[in-house]
Design a protein around this motif. Structure first.
Motif, PDB file in Angstrom:
ATOM      1  N   CYS A   1       0.804  -1.231   0.000  1.00 45.97           N
ATOM      2  CA  CYS A   1       0.000   0.000   0.000  1.00 45.97           C
ATOM      3  C   CYS A   1       0.831   1.272   0.000  1.00 45.97           C
ATOM      4  O   CYS A   1       0.296   2.357  -0.290  1.00 45.97           O
ATOM      5  CB  CYS A   1      -0.933   0.004   1.216  1.00 45.97           C
ATOM      6  SG  CYS A   1      -2.178  -1.316   1.177  1.00 45.97           S
TER       7      CYS A   1
ATOM      8  N   CYS B   1      -5.953   1.845   1.182  1.00 45.69           N
ATOM      9  CA  CYS B   1      -5.492   0.534   0.732  1.00 45.69           C
ATOM     10  C   CYS B   1      -5.300  -0.401   1.921  1.00 45.69           C
ATOM     11  O   CYS B   1      -5.729  -1.567   1.888  1.00 45.69           O
ATOM     12  CB  CYS B   1      -4.187   0.707  -0.048  1.00 45.69           C
ATOM     13  SG  CYS B   1      -3.332  -0.826  -0.460  1.00 45.69           S
TER      14      CYS B   1
ATOM     15  N   ASP C   1      -8.602  -1.672   3.297  1.00 43.13           N
ATOM     16  CA  ASP C   1      -9.298  -2.618   2.420  1.00 43.13           C
ATOM     17  C   ASP C   1      -8.635  -3.986   2.419  1.00 43.13           C
ATOM     18  O   ASP C   1      -9.316  -5.013   2.308  1.00 43.13           O
ATOM     19  CB  ASP C   1      -9.366  -2.068   0.997  1.00 43.13           C
ATOM     20  CG  ASP C   1     -10.385  -0.940   0.880  1.00 43.13           C
ATOM     21  OD1 ASP C   1     -10.939  -0.551   1.916  1.00 43.13           O
ATOM     22  OD2 ASP C   1     -10.614  -0.440  -0.240  1.00 43.13           O
ATOM     23  N   VAL C   2      -7.315  -4.012   2.506  1.00 46.62           N
ATOM     24  CA  VAL C   2      -6.632  -5.303   2.581  1.00 46.62           C
ATOM     25  C   VAL C   2      -7.057  -6.042   3.848  1.00 46.62           C
ATOM     26  O   VAL C   2      -7.335  -7.252   3.822  1.00 46.62           O
ATOM     27  CB  VAL C   2      -5.098  -5.114   2.553  1.00 46.62           C
ATOM     28  CG1 VAL C   2      -4.403  -6.433   2.865  1.00 46.62           C
ATOM     29  CG2 VAL C   2      -4.653  -4.595   1.190  1.00 46.62           C
TER      30      VAL C   2
ATOM     31  N   GLY D   1      -6.948  -4.227  -2.070  1.00 48.61           N
ATOM     32  CA  GLY D   1      -6.182  -3.066  -1.622  1.00 48.61           C
ATOM     33  C   GLY D   1      -5.432  -2.411  -2.760  1.00 48.61           C
ATOM     34  O   GLY D   1      -5.347  -1.177  -2.849  1.00 48.61           O
TER      35      GLY D   1
ATOM     36  N   THR E   1      -7.797  -0.333  -4.779  1.00 49.45           N
ATOM     37  CA  THR E   1      -8.136   0.889  -4.058  1.00 49.45           C
ATOM     38  C   THR E   1      -7.021   1.918  -4.172  1.00 49.45           C
ATOM     39  O   THR E   1      -7.265   3.110  -4.373  1.00 49.45           O
ATOM     40  CB  THR E   1      -8.421   0.568  -2.587  1.00 49.45           C
ATOM     41  OG1 THR E   1      -9.569  -0.282  -2.510  1.00 49.45           O
ATOM     42  CG2 THR E   1      -8.648   1.823  -1.773  1.00 49.45           C
TER      43      THR E   1
END
Length: 825
Positions: free
Chosen positions: A685, A691, A694-695, A704, A707
């Motif tokens: 990220c 990111c 989201d991961v 990620g 994103t």
């Protein structure tokens, strides 16, 4: 038309006791007919586009609510389309196809009992409603929609081709004579012999009055009963005097059995073009003199017409701005950097854009062209520069009257005059004086906001936050134009198939005032974009540009849709990983007129968390408070723009709360990573907090990564739309020259004089940060330069006298009295 009734109708359908309708076109025992009812939902069965997924359709829906193939073609007409799913085995008194309740063409039933229509010659583009009669016009119970496209936006394979089109449009000028040829695809015109006719276009009556009319007219035939070989060549002869007033037209190839000039028959058309090849002997004898006369006549007429320039938008200052401002400007298909930048009329440019919307009063258009260096090309510097148009090339609603006819009005008032003044006669300065480039000193980039990923939001004022709600929410509402943008978010999936604690956008819907409603949603298998127009799925296999009510729609790739609204607002919706991303652009006029998840556009990020009741949460609100802010902007059933065309959508979003109170997102303070996990996430990220979130919430590195890419794209758009300073065009001196055609801050323009003139003033001027030039344009005054004068002196007086004169000059300069031959110090 607001579609507020739909949710309540569907709720009634779902709550009726008894078994749920099965999937398919009709439920068991469904009664009623779709004759004269297409689009309706009430009654025992539905004729609305949503009925197929819900299994509530009338049994005869496909017999009355027609699907056709092909579904689109040029507005020039002549295209044969067949009605799908409708067979007519019995006799018929005659097939009549009626378009927009006024234009009728003859259809037919083929040997396979399929019903056909021929598209008519129209003066507009967009979705054209039609009805079909199978009883020679006594009744028209069947209805469908035909998409009429701008002639230049249809496939070249659908048209007859002028071989070396430039040669056609210069025929009769110096060194252009001999044969002209055209070709066509014979499979599209299955007939043994063809007729080739010339049709001319004109607009007559008093400009900008009610009697100003547009008309295509049959002029004469080039040949009849010619074998349909797909090729024809001829030596043009001057047209008879009564036909020479037509200067723009097109050739039509049709079945030779049709009578001359028969309208709305199966046919292929060439591109519209300048009819140089049919002009009279006076043109061929001296094309320059003839064209100059036409140019002067156009100039005199133009000076009597209203000034349309004042209501046009200013051009963006840079190529980056022009390509990013997708709500107000769109690629000019005649000069497209993505397609190799042919730029026939703008040599030296690599890309041009046109204003999407025509001007409100005069239906005019703006054009902006850019160099490889990314700066605007102006007509004040080059005949290749940007030129505004009295008639917008793409036309303007309601289209059918001048100067709003797509393509053709532009040809008459802007293109033919360019031929007269610039291409056929050396009078281009007259044209450019009346079609000057707009510079960009008043241009203001649009404001930008985005939503992507889990989802994450970046507001118009730059506030960044995450809101992982499950439901349907107001992304944007504006009081200025009743613009509404709504988003539907659903939970994602973990790699093991379980539900993730993060959500993502799966659908975005938009409407402005009483425009059409467009919804872009993500399908699961396979993952792809689906676009719905007024709740009916669209196909882009034939056309990737559509003129809609109150908006334009473009699909240039499989994973992105661009929506351009009449207010100048724009949306870009695309696929980013497993979710949708949406970018919204608003012109400055929307300042102080927005609310919703994307904040209040007022250059004050402190009030972006404003609830419906006006209460403002602090900028440092906790994640839980932000979640409550997001939930506050839930969509109601009465205001929803979404389509509920499956039982899943009905149960999940129509019969349940629009905001799922049971879904619990993952808040940042709940995140706990081991050192190795943290290193892996940070490596992917690169510090992007969206990111990272989201991961962790999805357990998927690719989510990620998508994103992070979406966040970078937002920053790229934001950077492209940064305001820049322009000082405006700086003219060269009379009897001199200018070097430099860049007029942005820190640009340097240099000046010099013609031989025999001296420069009085500064040799350079710099564009300053306040938008002004450091020095005005200097003057070039008659006189001799130092070098020439010294040569004369040296030859006539000798070295001793020369040294004496130089000594005197230097002595004066030290005293500050140097005024001879040069500029002030």
């Amino acid at each position: 038309m607001k579609l507020a009734l739909l949710p309540w109708i569907l709720m009634l359908l779902v709550t009726i006791p008894g078994p749920r309708p099965t999937a398919g076109l009709s439920s068991p025992g469904a009664r009623g007919s779709c004759s004269l009812r297409c689009g309706e939902q009430h009654g025992a069965c539905s004729c609305h586009p949503t009925c197929s997924g819900l299994g509530t359709c009338c049994e005869d829906i496909l017999n009355y609510c027609l699907e056709i193939s092909p579904s689109s073609g040029s507005m020039m007409g002549g295209k044969d389309f067949v009605v799908q799913h409708l067979e007519w085995p019995g006799s018929t008194d005659g097939v009549i196809c009626r378009f927009k309740d006024s234009v009728q063409t003859l259809g037919y039933v083929d040997s396979l009992n399929r019903v056909h229509c021929i598209s008519p010659l129209l003066y507009e583009s967009g979705h054209i409603p039609f009805t079909i009669s199978l009883d020679n016009g006594r009744s028209f119970p069947r209805a469908g929609t035909w998409l009429a496209a701008h002639p230049y936006k249809v496939s070249e394979s659908e048209k007859s081709q002028l071989v070396n089109e430039t040669r056609w449009q210069y025929y009769g000028t110096s060194d252009t004579s001999g044969n002209l040829s055209l070709t066509w695809n014979t499979s599209l015109l299955p007939t043994p012999t063809v007729a080739i006719e010339l049709w001319g276009y004109e607009e007559t009556g008093k400009p900008y009055s009610e009697n100003w009319t547009a008309k295509w007219s049959y002029l004469y035939s080039l040949t009849r009963n010619t074998p349909n070989t797909g090729f024809f060549t001829f030596i043009p002869k001057p047209a008879s005097p009564e036909h020479q007033r037509w200067r723009v037209g097109a050739l039509r190839i049709s079945n030779s059995r049709n009578y001359e000039g028969q309208q709305d028959v199966l046919a292929l058309w060439t591109n519209d073009h300048a009819l140089a090849w049919h002009l009279g002997d006076d043109f061929r004898a001296d094309s320059v003199a003839w064209a100059r006369e036409q140019c002067l006549a156009w100039e005199a007429l133009e000076d009597q017409l209203p000034d349309f320039l004042k209501e046009l938008p200013d051009c963006p200052c840079t190529l980056a701005q022009a390509r990013a401002d997708s709500g107000r400007f769109f690629t000019d298909y005649g000069c497209d950097i993505e397609q190799g930048s042919v730029c026939t009329y703008h040599p030296g440019a690599v890309h041009c854009v046109r204003s999407v919307q025509a001007s409100p009063r005069y239906g005019s258009g703006q054009q902006c062209c850019y160099t490889a260096a990314g700066t605007q090309l102006l007509t004040s510097d080059s005949t290749s520069g940007s030129t505004p148009d009295r008639g917008h090339d793409w036309g303007a609603p309601p289209y059918r009257t001048p100067p709003r006819v797509p393509g053709m009005s532009h040809w008459l008032y802007d293109v033919m005059s360019f031929y007269y003044c610039c291409l056929w006669a050396p009078e281009c300065s007259r044209y450019m004086k009346r079609r000057p480039s707009s510079d960009c000193r008043s241009y203001r980039p649009p404001r930008l906001a985005s939503a992507f990923g889990d989802p994450h939001f970046v507001t118009f004022d730059g506030t960044s936050f995450s809101f992982s709600g499950s439901g349907e929410y107001v992304l944007l509402e504006t009081t200025l134009t009743d613009l509404r943008v709504q988003g539907r978010a659903r939970p994602g999936r973990m790699p093991n198939g379980t539900q993730a604690r993060g959500t993502g956008l799966m659908a975005v819907a938009v409407q402005e005032d009483n425009s059409d409603v467009v919804e872009v949603r993500l399908t699961d298998r396979p993952q792809a974009l689906q676009v719905l127009l007024n709740q009916k799925a669209l196909s882009f296999t034939e056309q990737n540009w559509m003129d809609l009510k109150g908006m334009f729609l473009s699909v240039t790739s499989e994973d992105k849709v661009s929506i351009m609204l009449s207010s100048g607002a724009g949306l870009e919706v695309g696929i980013q990983g497993p979710f949708l991303s949406v970018t919204i652009l608003l012109p400055e006029k929307f300042l102080t007129h927005t609310r919703g998840l994307l904040g209040t556009l007022n250059d004050n990020p402190k009030d972006d968390f404003t609830l419906r009741n006006g209460q403002i949460l602090p900028p440092n609100a906790s994640a839980q408070q932000v979640f409550q802010f997001g939930a506050d902007w839930v969509v109601s059933n009465t205001s929803s723009l979404f389509t509920y065309d499956s039982w899943f959508l009905v149960y999940k979003f129509l019969n349940q709360p629009k905001h799922d109170p049971n879904f619990k997102p993952l808040f940042p303070e709940e995140i706990a990573l081991s050192p190795s996990q943290a290193d892996e996430v940070n490596r992917l990220c690169e510090g992007d907090r969206f990111c990272i979130l989201d991961v962790i919430s999805t357990g998927n590195l690719s989510v990620g990564n998508a994103t992070r890419a979406a966040h970078q794209l937002h920053r790229h758009h934001l950077n492209s739309l940064q305001a820049v300073v322009s000082c405006g065009w700086l003219p060269p001196p009379s009897n001199g020259h200018k070097e430099g055609v860049k007029y942005l801050v820190d640009s340097v323009v240099s000046f010099s004089c013609n031989s025999g003139y001296n420069l009085v003033g500064s040799e350079t001027s710099i564009c300053r940060a306040d938008g002004t030039w450091s020095m005005p344009t200097p003057e070039c005054q008659p006189g001799r330069s130092y070098a020439v004068l010294l040569g004369i002196i040296f030859g006539g007086l000798g070295i001793v006298a020369l040294i004496s004169i130089i000594y005197v000059l230097l002595h004066r300069r030290r005293k500050g009295n140097m005024t001879m031959w040069g500029s002030q110090p």
